[in-house]
Design a protein around this motif. Structure first.
Motif, PDB file in Angstrom:
ATOM      1  N   GLY A 209       0.903  -1.615  -0.126  1.00 51.38           N
ATOM      2  CA  GLY A 209      -0.196  -0.336   0.040  1.00 51.38           C
ATOM      3  C   GLY A 209       1.058   1.249   0.071  1.00 51.38           C
ATOM      4  N   VAL A 210       1.919   1.341  -0.098  1.00 50.47           N
ATOM      5  CA  VAL A 210       2.971   2.407  -0.066  1.00 50.47           C
ATOM      6  C   VAL A 210       3.257   3.224  -1.346  1.00 50.47           C
ATOM      7  CG1 VAL A 210       5.160   1.315  -0.143  1.00 50.47           C
ATOM      8  CG2 VAL A 210       5.101   2.924   1.181  1.00 50.47           C
ATOM      9  N   GLY A 211       2.655   2.277  -2.427  1.00 49.89           N
ATOM     10  CA  GLY A 211       3.037   3.162  -3.601  1.00 49.89           C
ATOM     11  C   GLY A 211       3.364   3.241  -4.217  1.00 49.89           C
ATOM     12  N   LYS A 212       3.960   1.607  -4.598  1.00 49.23           N
ATOM     13  CA  LYS A 212       5.154   0.518  -5.668  1.00 49.23           C
ATOM     14  C   LYS A 212       4.019   0.813  -7.152  1.00 49.23           C
ATOM     15  CE  LYS A 212       5.761  -3.038  -3.718  1.00 49.23           C
ATOM     16  NZ  LYS A 212       4.568  -2.448  -1.803  1.00 49.23           N
ATOM     17  N   THR A 213       2.933   0.224  -7.289  1.00 51.23           N
ATOM     18  CA  THR A 213       2.813   0.106  -7.887  1.00 51.23           C
ATOM     19  C   THR A 213       2.141   1.850  -8.847  1.00 51.23           C
ATOM     20  OG1 THR A 213       1.474  -2.119  -7.727  1.00 51.23           O
ATOM     21  CG2 THR A 213      -0.042  -0.981  -9.039  1.00 51.23           C
ATOM     22  N   SER A 214       1.965   2.216  -8.045  1.00 48.64           N
ATOM     23  CA  SER A 214       1.671   3.812  -8.848  1.00 48.64           C
ATOM     24  C   SER A 214       2.317   4.478  -9.013  1.00 48.64           C
ATOM     25  CB  SER A 214       0.709   4.644  -7.638  1.00 48.64           C
ATOM     26  OG  SER A 214      -0.214   3.777  -7.024  1.00 48.64           O
ATOM     27  N   LEU A 215       3.809   4.274  -8.645  1.00 45.39           N
ATOM     28  CA  LEU A 215       5.237   4.835  -9.254  1.00 45.39           C
ATOM     29  C   LEU A 215       5.333   3.871 -10.656  1.00 45.39           C
ATOM     30  CD1 LEU A 215       7.453   6.184  -8.697  1.00 45.39           C
ATOM     31  CD2 LEU A 215       8.437   4.962  -7.695  1.00 45.39           C
ATOM     32  N   LEU A 216       4.915   2.398 -10.740  1.00 42.41           N
ATOM     33  CA  LEU A 216       5.613   1.582 -11.496  1.00 42.41           C
ATOM     34  C   LEU A 216       4.565   2.524 -13.164  1.00 42.41           C
ATOM     35  CD1 LEU A 216       7.610  -0.625 -12.101  1.00 42.41           C
ATOM     36  CD2 LEU A 216       5.503  -2.198 -12.099  1.00 42.41           C
ATOM     37  N   TYR A 217       3.280   2.643 -12.454  1.00 36.71           N
ATOM     38  CA  TYR A 217       2.604   2.562 -13.864  1.00 36.71           C
ATOM     39  C   TYR A 217       2.587   4.215 -14.103  1.00 36.71           C
ATOM     40  CZ  TYR A 217      -0.795  -0.596 -13.277  1.00 36.71           C
ATOM     41  OH  TYR A 217      -1.779  -2.039 -13.430  1.00 36.71           O
TER      42      TYR A 217
ATOM     43  N   GLY B   7       7.656  -1.889 -21.850  1.00 36.26           N
ATOM     44  CA  GLY B   7       7.220  -3.377 -21.922  1.00 36.26           C
ATOM     45  C   GLY B   7       6.925  -3.361 -20.951  1.00 36.26           C
ATOM     46  N   PHE B   8       5.489  -4.297 -21.033  1.00 36.43           N
ATOM     47  CA  PHE B   8       5.086  -4.292 -19.104  1.00 36.43           C
ATOM     48  C   PHE B   8       4.925  -5.588 -18.972  1.00 36.43           C
ATOM     49  CE2 PHE B   8       2.663  -1.729 -21.387  1.00 36.43           C
ATOM     50  CZ  PHE B   8       1.250  -2.062 -21.437  1.00 36.43           C
ATOM     51  N   VAL B   9       4.746  -6.223 -17.237  1.00 38.57           N
ATOM     52  CA  VAL B   9       3.829  -7.233 -16.860  1.00 38.57           C
ATOM     53  C   VAL B   9       3.483  -7.309 -15.377  1.00 38.57           C
ATOM     54  CG1 VAL B   9       4.062  -9.523 -15.926  1.00 38.57           C
ATOM     55  CG2 VAL B   9       5.877  -8.395 -17.310  1.00 38.57           C
ATOM     56  N   LEU B  10       1.777  -6.739 -15.602  1.00 40.49           N
ATOM     57  CA  LEU B  10       1.355  -5.968 -14.239  1.00 40.49           C
ATOM     58  C   LEU B  10       0.916  -7.624 -13.538  1.00 40.49           C
ATOM     59  CD1 LEU B  10      -0.687  -3.562 -16.534  1.00 40.49           C
ATOM     60  CD2 LEU B  10       1.750  -3.588 -15.422  1.00 40.49           C
ATOM     61  N   GLN B  11       0.315  -7.457 -12.279  1.00 34.48           N
ATOM     62  CA  GLN B  11      -0.191  -7.597 -11.336  1.00 34.48           C
ATOM     63  C   GLN B  11      -1.330  -8.778 -12.086  1.00 34.48           C
ATOM     64  OE1 GLN B  11      -0.861  -7.428  -7.173  1.00 34.48           O
ATOM     65  NE2 GLN B  11       0.974  -6.155  -7.345  1.00 34.48           N
TER      66      GLN B  11
ATOM     67  N   GLY C 168       6.506 -12.498 -23.245  1.00 35.85           N
ATOM     68  CA  GLY C 168       6.171 -11.811 -24.619  1.00 35.85           C
ATOM     69  C   GLY C 168       5.997 -10.584 -23.886  1.00 35.85           C
ATOM     70  N   ALA C 169       5.916  -9.788 -22.593  1.00 30.73           N
ATOM     71  CA  ALA C 169       6.591  -8.541 -22.894  1.00 30.73           C
ATOM     72  C   ALA C 169       8.311  -8.571 -22.853  1.00 30.73           C
ATOM     73  CB  ALA C 169       6.695  -7.931 -20.897  1.00 30.73           C
ATOM     74  N   LEU C 170       9.131  -9.396 -22.416  1.00 30.84           N
ATOM     75  CA  LEU C 170      10.713  -9.449 -22.503  1.00 30.84           C
ATOM     76  C   LEU C 170      10.846  -9.804 -24.496  1.00 30.84           C
ATOM     77  CD1 LEU C 170      11.810 -11.901 -19.776  1.00 30.84           C
ATOM     78  CD2 LEU C 170      12.389  -9.517 -20.052  1.00 30.84           C
ATOM     79  N   ALA C 171      10.262 -10.140 -25.264  1.00 29.35           N
ATOM     80  CA  ALA C 171      10.917 -10.746 -26.446  1.00 29.35           C
ATOM     81  C   ALA C 171       9.667  -9.094 -27.391  1.00 29.35           C
ATOM     82  CB  ALA C 171       9.020 -11.723 -26.985  1.00 29.35           C
ATOM     83  N   LYS C 172       9.694  -8.356 -26.794  1.00 31.56           N
ATOM     84  CA  LYS C 172       8.996  -7.561 -27.386  1.00 31.56           C
ATOM     85  C   LYS C 172       9.917  -6.762 -27.811  1.00 31.56           C
ATOM     86  CE  LYS C 172       6.534  -3.108 -27.140  1.00 31.56           C
ATOM     87  NZ  LYS C 172       5.587  -1.443 -26.167  1.00 31.56           N
ATOM     88  N   GLY C 173      11.056  -6.292 -26.909  1.00 31.76           N
ATOM     89  CA  GLY C 173      12.890  -5.641 -27.006  1.00 31.76           C
ATOM     90  C   GLY C 173      12.541  -4.279 -26.995  1.00 31.76           C
TER      91      GLY C 173
ATOM     92  N   THR D 286       7.846  -4.386 -14.010  1.00 33.59           N
ATOM     93  CA  THR D 286       7.085  -5.249 -14.326  1.00 33.59           C
ATOM     94  C   THR D 286       6.779  -5.249 -12.443  1.00 33.59           C
ATOM     95  OG1 THR D 286       8.716  -6.875 -13.061  1.00 33.59           O
ATOM     96  CG2 THR D 286       9.127  -6.159 -15.313  1.00 33.59           C
ATOM     97  N   ASP D 287       4.904  -5.702 -12.426  1.00 33.97           N
ATOM     98  CA  ASP D 287       4.414  -5.562 -10.934  1.00 33.97           C
ATOM     99  C   ASP D 287       4.903  -7.053 -10.090  1.00 33.97           C
ATOM    100  OD1 ASP D 287       3.203  -4.291  -8.555  1.00 33.97           O
ATOM    101  OD2 ASP D 287       2.164  -4.142 -10.207  1.00 33.97           O
TER     102      ASP D 287
END
Ligand SMILES: Nc1ncnc2c1ncn2[C@@H]1O[C@H](COP(=O)(O)OP(=O)(O)OP(=O)(O)O)[C@@H](O)[C@H]1O
Length: 208
Positions: A40-48, A83-87, A144-149, A155-156
């Protein structure tokens, strides 16, 4: 001097610790960044914000040298650089896994994702997302995200559904992506990322 892949200047995300404590950050190509901190500290929000998935509430963000100044620019930056990998590993449920991978990685890059999944022991042929376990889903989106190059990979909690062996293989793959020049940013509680990281952003009260 290497140009940063991502810069944050006085940045606050919409939620979490950076609202009270804006952040300056330079992320150069090839770096491995671990964002940690309590739930809840805001890691995902910062990542976005770093991945141009949302605009910063305050401050200036560049990704791939482009100022992320509007939603329209953010959409383009995301397509071109991220490239992103979300929760909640994002797949289109009524498509086959192969079609999902081709859309994530680009048709030319999809074979690379399939190869990686084979090496990870994740069967893909003819499958639909509904038939996947959480760990399979997570690794498919990661492949998929890695192959996008992409030059920036965010990544979350990409290993939250994996056993130790599978987790280590995924961590290794993110290391290879950074070695190949991508800036890789991981948000995770898991201290397994500590040894992997070249840069640590700790959010929360003990943050300096
Ligand atoms: N859309 C939203 N509307 C209102 N509050 C939100 C929204 N998104 C996140 N929050 C709140 O903002 C805070 C930070 O959330 P965020 O998901 O960034 O934290 P986190 O550190 O990634 O958490 P976790 O480790 O549990 O995933 C939390 O208190 C959360 O409830």
């Amino acid at each position: 001097m290497t140009s940063p892949a991502v810069t944050l200047r006085g940045v606050s995300a919409a939620h979490g610790a950076t609202r009270d404590r804006p952040l300056d950050l330079d992320i150069v190509p090839g770096s491995r960044v671990w964002i940690s901190g309590p739930s809840g500290v805001g890691k995902t929000s910062l990542l976005y914000v770093i991945g141009a998935m949302t605009l910063a509430q305050r401050g200036a963000v560049t990704v791939g040298g482009v100022a992320v100044s509007s939603s329209r620019v953010a959409d383009q930056v995301r397509r071109d650089h991220v490239g992103f990998v979300l929760q909640d590993a994002q797949l289109v449920e009524h498509w086959t896994v192969e079609r999902n991978l081709a859309t994530m990685a680009g048709y030319d890059n999809a074979p690379q994702a399939l190869e990686r999944l084979e090496s990870w022991g994740v069967p893909v042929e003819g499958r639909h997302p509904r038939s996947l376990s959480g760990g399979e889903r997570q690794r498919i989106v990661t492949a998929g995200a890695l192959a996008k190059g992409a030059s920036v990979i965010v990544t979350d909690e990409p290993t939250s559904s994996l056993d130790e062996t599978s987790r280590d293989a995924v961590i290794e793959a993110f290391r290879d992506a950074a070695d190949a020049g991508a800036a890789v940013v991981v948000s995770s509680h898991d201290s397994a990322w500590s040894a992997w990281a070249t840069q640590h952003v700790r959010l929360g009260r003990t943050d300096g």
